[in-house]
Design a protein around this motif. Structure first.
Motif, PDB file in Angstrom:
ATOM      1  N   LEU A 245      75.007 144.236  -2.982  1.00 13.82           N
ATOM      2  CA  LEU A 245      75.783 143.176  -2.358  1.00 13.82           C
ATOM      3  C   LEU A 245      75.381 141.845  -2.987  1.00 13.82           C
ATOM      4  CD1 LEU A 245      75.599 144.268   1.396  1.00 13.82           C
ATOM      5  CD2 LEU A 245      77.562 144.456  -0.138  1.00 13.82           C
ATOM      6  N   PRO A 246      76.204 140.823  -2.876  1.00 14.56           N
ATOM      7  CA  PRO A 246      75.893 139.539  -3.512  1.00 14.56           C
ATOM      8  C   PRO A 246      74.823 138.754  -2.759  1.00 14.56           C
ATOM      9  CG  PRO A 246      77.922 139.358  -2.263  1.00 14.56           C
ATOM     10  CD  PRO A 246      77.525 140.814  -2.214  1.00 14.56           C
ATOM     11  N   ILE A 247      74.334 137.700  -3.386  1.00  8.86           N
ATOM     12  CA  ILE A 247      73.300 136.866  -2.784  1.00  8.86           C
ATOM     13  C   ILE A 247      73.783 136.244  -1.473  1.00  8.86           C
ATOM     14  CG2 ILE A 247      74.006 134.882  -4.179  1.00  8.86           C
ATOM     15  CD1 ILE A 247      70.431 135.698  -2.941  1.00  8.86           C
ATOM     16  N   GLY A 248      75.094 136.035  -1.340  1.00 11.88           N
ATOM     17  CA  GLY A 248      75.633 135.458  -0.115  1.00 11.88           C
ATOM     18  C   GLY A 248      75.969 136.471   0.957  1.00 11.88           C
ATOM     19  N   ALA A 249      75.451 137.692   0.833  1.00 11.33           N
ATOM     20  CA  ALA A 249      75.759 138.753   1.794  1.00 11.33           C
ATOM     21  C   ALA A 249      75.233 138.415   3.186  1.00 11.33           C
ATOM     22  CB  ALA A 249      75.150 140.074   1.317  1.00 11.33           C
ATOM     23  N   ASP A 250      75.882 138.994   4.185  1.00  9.48           N
ATOM     24  CA  ASP A 250      75.502 138.751   5.572  1.00  9.48           C
ATOM     25  C   ASP A 250      74.455 139.776   6.013  1.00  9.48           C
ATOM     26  OD1 ASP A 250      75.388 137.785   8.147  1.00  9.48           O
ATOM     27  OD2 ASP A 250      77.215 138.810   8.810  1.00  9.48           O
ATOM     28  N   THR A 251      73.289 139.727   5.384  1.00 12.19           N
ATOM     29  CA  THR A 251      72.162 140.577   5.781  1.00 12.19           C
ATOM     30  C   THR A 251      70.953 139.680   6.012  1.00 12.19           C
ATOM     31  OG1 THR A 251      71.204 140.951   3.574  1.00 12.19           O
ATOM     32  CG2 THR A 251      73.048 142.373   4.233  1.00 12.19           C
ATOM     33  N   PRO A 252      70.023 140.085   6.868  1.00 11.70           N
ATOM     34  CA  PRO A 252      68.837 139.249   7.137  1.00 11.70           C
ATOM     35  C   PRO A 252      68.039 138.921   5.876  1.00 11.70           C
ATOM     36  CG  PRO A 252      69.033 140.973   8.790  1.00 11.70           C
ATOM     37  CD  PRO A 252      70.057 141.276   7.747  1.00 11.70           C
ATOM     38  N   VAL A 253      67.879 139.916   4.993  1.00 12.23           N
ATOM     39  CA  VAL A 253      67.119 139.687   3.765  1.00 12.23           C
ATOM     40  C   VAL A 253      67.818 138.655   2.890  1.00 12.23           C
ATOM     41  CG1 VAL A 253      66.340 140.722   1.592  1.00 12.23           C
ATOM     42  CG2 VAL A 253      65.971 141.929   3.746  1.00 12.23           C
ATOM     43  N   ALA A 254      69.132 138.810   2.731  1.00 13.52           N
ATOM     44  CA  ALA A 254      69.890 137.874   1.897  1.00 13.52           C
ATOM     45  C   ALA A 254      69.829 136.463   2.452  1.00 13.52           C
ATOM     46  CB  ALA A 254      71.342 138.339   1.782  1.00 13.52           C
ATOM     47  N   GLN A 255      69.995 136.325   3.748  1.00 15.23           N
ATOM     48  CA  GLN A 255      69.979 135.002   4.362  1.00 15.23           C
ATOM     49  C   GLN A 255      68.623 134.324   4.214  1.00 15.23           C
ATOM     50  OE1 GLN A 255      71.303 136.033   8.312  1.00 15.23           O
ATOM     51  NE2 GLN A 255      73.475 135.904   7.767  1.00 15.23           N
ATOM     52  N   LYS A 256      67.547 135.086   4.392  1.00 17.17           N
ATOM     53  CA  LYS A 256      66.206 134.516   4.222  1.00 17.17           C
ATOM     54  C   LYS A 256      65.950 134.160   2.766  1.00 17.17           C
ATOM     55  CE  LYS A 256      61.290 135.270   5.223  1.00 17.17           C
ATOM     56  NZ  LYS A 256      60.820 134.758   3.925  1.00 17.17           N
ATOM     57  N   LEU A 257      66.387 135.038   1.850  1.00 16.45           N
ATOM     58  CA  LEU A 257      66.168 134.776   0.436  1.00 16.45           C
ATOM     59  C   LEU A 257      66.917 133.522  -0.008  1.00 16.45           C
ATOM     60  CD1 LEU A 257      64.970 135.549  -2.270  1.00 16.45           C
ATOM     61  CD2 LEU A 257      66.858 137.165  -2.601  1.00 16.45           C
ATOM     62  N   VAL A 258      68.126 133.336   0.472  1.00 17.54           N
ATOM     63  CA  VAL A 258      68.884 132.128   0.145  1.00 17.54           C
ATOM     64  C   VAL A 258      68.128 130.886   0.600  1.00 17.54           C
ATOM     65  CG1 VAL A 258      70.940 130.781   0.739  1.00 17.54           C
ATOM     66  CG2 VAL A 258      71.176 133.164   0.055  1.00 17.54           C
ATOM     67  N   ALA A 259      67.647 130.911   1.834  1.00 20.03           N
ATOM     68  CA  ALA A 259      66.924 129.748   2.367  1.00 20.03           C
ATOM     69  C   ALA A 259      65.642 129.486   1.579  1.00 20.03           C
ATOM     70  CB  ALA A 259      66.604 129.972   3.845  1.00 20.03           C
ATOM     71  N   ASP A 260      64.896 130.544   1.296  1.00 19.94           N
ATOM     72  CA  ASP A 260      63.626 130.392   0.579  1.00 19.94           C
ATOM     73  C   ASP A 260      63.859 129.930  -0.860  1.00 19.94           C
ATOM     74  OD1 ASP A 260      62.381 131.248   2.873  1.00 19.94           O
ATOM     75  OD2 ASP A 260      61.947 133.277   2.130  1.00 19.94           O
ATOM     76  N   TYR A 261      64.874 130.494  -1.511  1.00 21.12           N
ATOM     77  CA  TYR A 261      65.152 130.140  -2.901  1.00 21.12           C
ATOM     78  C   TYR A 261      65.613 128.687  -3.004  1.00 21.12           C
ATOM     79  CZ  TYR A 261      66.712 130.788  -7.741  1.00 21.12           C
ATOM     80  OH  TYR A 261      66.871 130.673  -9.101  1.00 21.12           O
ATOM     81  N   GLN A 262      66.471 128.273  -2.093  1.00 25.46           N
ATOM     82  CA  GLN A 262      66.951 126.889  -2.121  1.00 25.46           C
ATOM     83  C   GLN A 262      65.829 125.907  -1.835  1.00 25.46           C
ATOM     84  OE1 GLN A 262      70.306 127.252   0.642  1.00 25.46           O
ATOM     85  NE2 GLN A 262      71.723 127.081  -1.079  1.00 25.46           N
ATOM     86  N   ALA A 263      64.875 126.323  -0.996  1.00 29.03           N
ATOM     87  CA  ALA A 263      63.725 125.453  -0.725  1.00 29.03           C
ATOM     88  C   ALA A 263      62.818 125.348  -1.945  1.00 29.03           C
ATOM     89  CB  ALA A 263      62.935 125.993   0.467  1.00 29.03           C
ATOM     90  N   ALA A 264      62.677 126.445  -2.669  1.00 23.16           N
ATOM     91  CA  ALA A 264      61.797 126.463  -3.840  1.00 23.16           C
ATOM     92  C   ALA A 264      62.453 125.827  -5.058  1.00 23.16           C
ATOM     93  CB  ALA A 264      61.393 127.905  -4.165  1.00 23.16           C
ATOM     94  N   TYR A 265      63.779 126.016  -5.191  1.00 22.64           N
ATOM     95  CA  TYR A 265      64.502 125.522  -6.370  1.00 22.64           C
ATOM     96  C   TYR A 265      65.761 124.766  -5.924  1.00 22.64           C
ATOM     97  CZ  TYR A 265      61.559 129.281  -8.193  1.00 22.64           C
ATOM     98  OH  TYR A 265      60.500 130.100  -8.477  1.00 22.64           O
ATOM     99  N   PRO A 266      65.589 123.619  -5.286  1.00 21.25           N
ATOM    100  CA  PRO A 266      66.725 122.913  -4.669  1.00 21.25           C
ATOM    101  C   PRO A 266      67.787 122.443  -5.653  1.00 21.25           C
ATOM    102  CG  PRO A 266      64.755 121.524  -4.691  1.00 21.25           C
ATOM    103  CD  PRO A 266      64.316 122.899  -5.079  1.00 21.25           C
ATOM    104  N   LYS A 267      67.459 122.325  -6.929  1.00 21.15           N
ATOM    105  CA  LYS A 267      68.423 121.833  -7.918  1.00 21.15           C
ATOM    106  C   LYS A 267      69.217 122.951  -8.584  1.00 21.15           C
ATOM    107  CE  LYS A 267      65.755 117.668  -9.065  1.00 21.15           C
ATOM    108  NZ  LYS A 267      65.118 116.888 -10.166  1.00 21.15           N
TER     109      LYS A 267
END
Length: 424
Positions: free
Chosen positions: A303-325
């Motif tokens: 599934l894509p990075i924007g998938a509606d799963t708990p892992v995907a949602q957490k990974l999106v938040a963590d990745y954006q916090a680590a690499y905001p640009k």
């Protein structure tokens, strides 16, 4: 076709010679872990493992044809390492990810492999099917080192040390053609265009399209290109002249954008589907963006990075916090999945008190249902098979995080289920 086969054989031979040259001076004795002594916690350790660290290699492409995906894959793995280390590491040791950028250049790729080989327990990343295939004999022979490639050629199957994550290109392409037949109106007697890179990636995908076409009563019209080709005008003209009703593209994001953009501009408004590495969301900001959203689809091993799963949602938040640009794309999913698989193998090897290369590989071969949180489970027990035959079908969508939405959840077509990939 003879000159094409000769060209492929020439590339393979050249890469094999290069492997031999880069391996010169290395011991021809296979590394078996014999003589590895028990270290911290009574755990045996070999190359890349000390009482305080576990070193893992990453051979990536940040400056070549897959630069965008390579960056995302690498940063996702760096994020995984950071989080694991913050939680105490694995087996009482901190992970170290050593990254080398080969720019999709065979000399740089194999030189980087040789440089890191004595220093790491394995590789959580190796981009480039031709390069991994060229190093396969050495990996299986003297090095016996676990490699989780970001490459899906069937030529990589059959090795207990090189483990393909998700469906191989042939299987993925069979699933892609099934989608075109089942949901996009492709029917018996139609012509199917296939634009593909020369070499392992494209040639393996072509095997899949021909198999699927044979099952569905289609005719494949081939257009072979090089990774350095960027303008697909000639290919579109040829396919339009041939009267194709749909197109598969097994190339890079740049070629996919050109193909879709030119097709739309010239009135060839037919469904086009790419393999998993033939898209990056940055393309949605180009002139081809609107056409990509209307005409283009991607077969994916998750599934894509924007998938509606708990892992995907957490990974999106963590990745954006680590690499905001940096933007989100499916390279993050590929990198994260490989890192979690490698981490799980290390944990199981630790439980068995054997962090040698053989111990880590044995641990991986015991994993039957690894779930990275993106819609499918991976079974690593059979080196002759990919870890999964399922593919999700995605569609570019500018409004969705990561630029892709799911139009068909992970599944395996009947044609793919009965297909046996030809191993290397």
């Amino acid at each position: 076709m003879n000159h094409r086969r000769q060209a492929v054989r020439g590339l393979t031979a050249a890469l094999a010679v290069l492997v031999a040259l880069t391996a010169a001076g290395c011991s021809s004795k296979a590394k078996t872990g014999e003589g590895a002594s028990a270290g911290k916690g009574g755990v045996k350790a070999g190359e890349g493992v000390t009482d305080t660290t576990i070193a893992v290699g990453a051979l990536t492409d940040m400056t070549g044809v897959y630069a965008t995906l390579g960056k995302s894959i690498t940063q996702a793995q760096q994020l995984y390492v950071k989080q694991v280390n913050a939680a105490g590491g694995i087996c009482g040791r901190q992970l170290e990810l050593t990254v080398r950028d080969h720019g999709y250049d065979p000399q740089k790729a194999l030189a980087a492999y040789t440089e890191l080989e004595p220093k790491v327990v394995g590789y959580s990343q190796f981009i480039g099917s031709p390069f991994v295939a060229a190093a396969k004999q050495r990996i299986d022979g003297q090095d016996k080192v676990l490699v989780l490639p970001q490459a899906w050629s069937a030529s990589l199957l059959g090795s207990p040390y090189i483990r393909v994550l998700g469906s191989t290109y042939d299987v993925e392409t069979i699933n892609a053609v099934d989608f075109l037949v089942a949901e996009k109106g492709l029917k018996r007697g139609d012509k199917l265009g296939h634009v593909y890179f020369e070499g392992d990636y494209g040639e393996n995908a072509l095997v899949g399209s021909k198999h699927a076409a044979g099952k569905a009563g289609l005719t494949v019209v081939e257009q072979k290109i090089k990774p350095t080709d960027s303008d697909m005008s000639a290919q579109v003209a040829a396919l339009k002249q041939a009267g194709v009703k749909a197109i598969v593209i097994s190339a890079g994001p740049r070629q996919a954008a050109s193909l879709v953009g030119v097709a739309a501009a010239t009135g060839l408004r037919i469904p086009i589907i790419g393999n998993n590495s033939a898209f990056s969301p940055q393309l949605l900001g180009t002139p081809a963006g609107p056409a990509l959203e209307k005409m283009y689809y991607v077969a994916s091993p998750s599934l894509p990075i924007g998938a509606d799963t708990p892992v995907a949602q957490k990974l999106v938040a963590d990745y954006q916090a680590a690499y905001p640009k940096d933007s989100l794309d499916n390279g993050i999913v590929a990198g994260w999945t490989a890192a979690t698989v490698f981490g799980e193998a290390l944990k199981k090897a630790c439980d068995a008190k054997d962090l040698t290369r053989e111990g880590v590989d044995k641990a991986l071969l015991s994993i039957t249902a690894h779930d990275a949180g993106f819609g499918m489970k991976h079974d690593f027990t059979d080196p002759q098979s990919p870890s999964s035959k399922e593919s999700a079908i995605l569609q570019p969508a500018k409004s969705v995080p990561g630029g892709m939405r799911t139009v068909r959840r992970p599944s395996v077509s009947a044609a793919a289920q009965s297909f046996t990939p030809k191993t290397g």
